[in-house]
Design a protein around this motif. Structure first.
Motif, mmCIF file in Angstrom:
data_model
loop_
_atom_site.group_PDB
_atom_site.id
_atom_site.type_symbol
_atom_site.label_atom_id
_atom_site.label_comp_id
_atom_site.label_asym_id
_atom_site.label_seq_id
_atom_site.Cartn_x
_atom_site.Cartn_y
_atom_site.Cartn_z
ATOM 1 N N ALA A 69 0.833 -1.210 0.000
ATOM 2 C CA ALA A 69 0.000 0.000 0.000
ATOM 3 C C ALA A 69 0.860 1.249 0.000
ATOM 4 C CB ALA A 69 -0.918 -0.005 1.222
ATOM 5 N N ARG A 70 1.971 1.221 0.704
ATOM 6 C CA ARG A 70 2.871 2.374 0.718
ATOM 7 C C ARG A 70 3.473 2.593 -0.664
ATOM 8 N NH1 ARG A 70 6.515 3.275 5.905
ATOM 9 N NH2 ARG A 70 7.125 1.108 5.539
ATOM 10 N N ARG A 71 3.846 1.506 -1.345
ATOM 11 C CA ARG A 71 4.399 1.646 -2.698
ATOM 12 C C ARG A 71 3.353 2.167 -3.683
ATOM 13 N NH1 ARG A 71 7.188 -3.168 -1.204
ATOM 14 N NH2 ARG A 71 5.505 -4.461 -2.026
ATOM 15 N N ARG A 72 2.118 1.661 -3.574
ATOM 16 C CA ARG A 72 1.073 2.039 -4.531
ATOM 17 C C ARG A 72 0.618 3.480 -4.363
ATOM 18 N NH1 ARG A 72 -3.680 -2.191 -4.053
ATOM 19 N NH2 ARG A 72 -4.695 -0.551 -5.298
ATOM 20 N N THR A 73 0.537 3.937 -3.126
ATOM 21 C CA THR A 73 -0.073 5.250 -2.869
ATOM 22 C C THR A 73 0.936 6.344 -2.556
ATOM 23 O OG1 THR A 73 -0.303 4.847 -0.483
ATOM 24 C CG2 THR A 73 -2.091 4.067 -1.929
ATOM 25 N N GLY A 74 2.144 5.959 -2.151
ATOM 26 C CA GLY A 74 3.102 6.966 -1.704
ATOM 27 C C GLY A 74 2.817 7.459 -0.302
ATOM 28 N N GLU A 75 1.789 6.928 0.317
ATOM 29 C CA GLU A 75 1.445 7.318 1.677
ATOM 30 C C GLU A 75 2.499 6.771 2.636
ATOM 31 O OE1 GLU A 75 -0.214 8.537 5.173
ATOM 32 O OE2 GLU A 75 -0.862 9.164 3.168
ATOM 33 N N ARG A 76 3.048 7.641 3.493
ATOM 34 C CA ARG A 76 4.127 7.217 4.380
ATOM 35 C C ARG A 76 3.643 6.228 5.427
ATOM 36 N NH1 ARG A 76 6.774 8.306 9.074
ATOM 37 N NH2 ARG A 76 5.174 9.738 9.819
ATOM 38 N N GLN A 77 2.432 6.419 5.904
ATOM 39 C CA GLN A 77 1.928 5.579 6.982
ATOM 40 C C GLN A 77 0.553 4.993 6.657
ATOM 41 O OE1 GLN A 77 3.407 4.288 9.183
ATOM 42 N NE2 GLN A 77 4.798 5.555 10.333
#
Length: 401
Positions: A69-77
């Motif tokens: 999910a972090r890779r797909r969205t760029g969301e850090r957390q």
């Protein structure tokens, strides 16, 4: 996706009225997941990714899901939210939501004190007890006899109430009532299967992790509250001195310490329990704290899986207690006495023992309550204890035994 996580603190936080209760009011069943802790409130919308069921270790699957999910969205957390059932063979209901909104704790929002408007479409509940009280008492008596013969030390026996109404229950209203009844506890509503929702308000933190720090708060040993102040105080004082309840509590605390110690550089376990109160019950409580030896490789879920199930919801020895539960309870616990909570990609999170809860499906609610049975237990007292524990949810739905 906004997933700021604050450190637990005893300092009161300045909160704009309505900030936290807005998330409670905006919760919608089926698509949303709400988890409210004494420190923060989370409302997850939609599903970005769902945890697949496989034979791989649960903690590894969750970490892979969060990393992806972090890779797909760029969301850090990115965060995973949801529930893990009591049975180790049953599939978890964990997802990374499409979007997570956060707010301070419900208890810090002044609007939590306002009453929930009465819904004009109140349910006319039909209630069925499974097993019936006399059958539950007999099961407790049989277990007590086996313990006095030396077979095992403790087992937690549960029973259910099946509530049926002409129409589907109003889950948002129930959730708001549960939150307002015990705003300092852990309130939750998460889907566990298509058309099924787990909803409740638990007083018991299994474990929380913030960086290198962990906290666990086992509860074991209980007494019903009283509307009479003098009697309520007497019950609380008696619980603190009850040999039966102190023994039951000590068994749980020892198991928690034994499970957490291998992960810790330091661990602190108070010598005597204190009291925690909910609207319905007094509980013996011990707050265990520790510093992780290797926080980079130990997540909140690692700690939770090492603890689950504690003797507070299963018994001891664990494998034998599970067998006795399967033989004695005429129903599948499902999510009850599992864990519900959240974890982010860095491994911080809160996992709560899934008690004071119900599963809603169609026009039916299934409520759960259990009691810790030890050799000194009275079948009548344990049956009464489950009845008192049912009150948390019965009051929220407008039903009675």
């Amino acid at each position: 996706m906004t997933t700021t996580v604050h450190e637990p603190t005893t300092t009161p936080e300045l909160v704009t009225p309505g900030t936290a209760t807005a998330l409670l009011d905006e919760y919608r069943p089926a698509t949303d997941r709400l988890i409210a802790t004494p420190y923060q409130t989370f409302l997850g919308h939609g599903t970005l990714a769902e945890l697949p069921h496989s034979n791989a270790p649960l903690t590894a699957r969750v970490q892979d899901l969060l990393d992806e999910a972090r890779r797909r969205t760029g969301e850090r957390q990115p965060m995973v939210l949801g529930a893990i059932p009591f049975s180790p063979d049953a599939p978890p209901a964990l997802v990374v939501p499409e979007h997570v909104r956060t707010a301070p704790a419900l208890k810090s929002d002044p609007l939590i004190a306002l009453p929930v408007p009465v819904n004009g479409n109140a349910a006319d509940w039909q209630v069925r007890e499974i097993p019936a009280p006399e059958e539950y008492s007999a099961a407790v008596a049989a277990v007590v006899a086996r313990m006095r013969a030396g077979e095992f030390d403790k087992v937690v026996l549960a029973r259910t109430l099946e509530l049926t109404a002409p129409h589907a229950p109003d889950l948002p209203t129930m959730l708001r009532r549960l939150a307002r009844r015990d705003p300092s506890g852990y309130t939750f509503a998460v889907p566990t299967a298509p058309g099924r929702t787990l909803i409740g308000a638990s007083p018991e933190l299994l474990v929380a992790r913030r960086g290198p720090k962990l906290t666990a708060n086992p509860l074991a040993g209980s007494a019903p509250r009283s509307a009479d102040l003098a009697e309520d105080v007497r019950r609380a004082a008696a619980l603190l001195e009850s040999p039966k309840d102190l023994h039951e509590h000590a068994v749980v605390v020892a198991a928690v310490r034994e499970a957490l110690a291998p992960f810790c550089r330091t661990i602190d376990v108070p010598e005597r329990p204190t009291l925690v109160r909910t609207a319905a019950m007094w509980h013996l409580s011990t707050t265990v704290t520790g510093e992780l030896a290797d926080p980079g490789s130990t997540t909140a879920l690692d700690l939770a899986c090492a603890l689950h199930p504690t003797p507070a919801v299963c018994g001891t020895p664990t494998d034998l207690a599970r067998q006795v539960i399967a033989e004695s309870e005429p129903f599948d616990r499902g999510a009850y006495t599992g864990m519900v909570g959240w974890q982010n990609a860095d491994g911080d999170g809160d996992w709560v023992v899934t008690i004071r809860c119900a599963e809603a499906e169609g026009n039916r609610l299934r409520l759960f309550a259990g009691a810790g049975v030890v050799a000194a237990s009275s079948p009548e007292a344990e049956t009464a204890e489950t009845g008192a524990k049912f009150r948390t949810f019965l009051n929220a739905v407008g039903a009675a035994l």
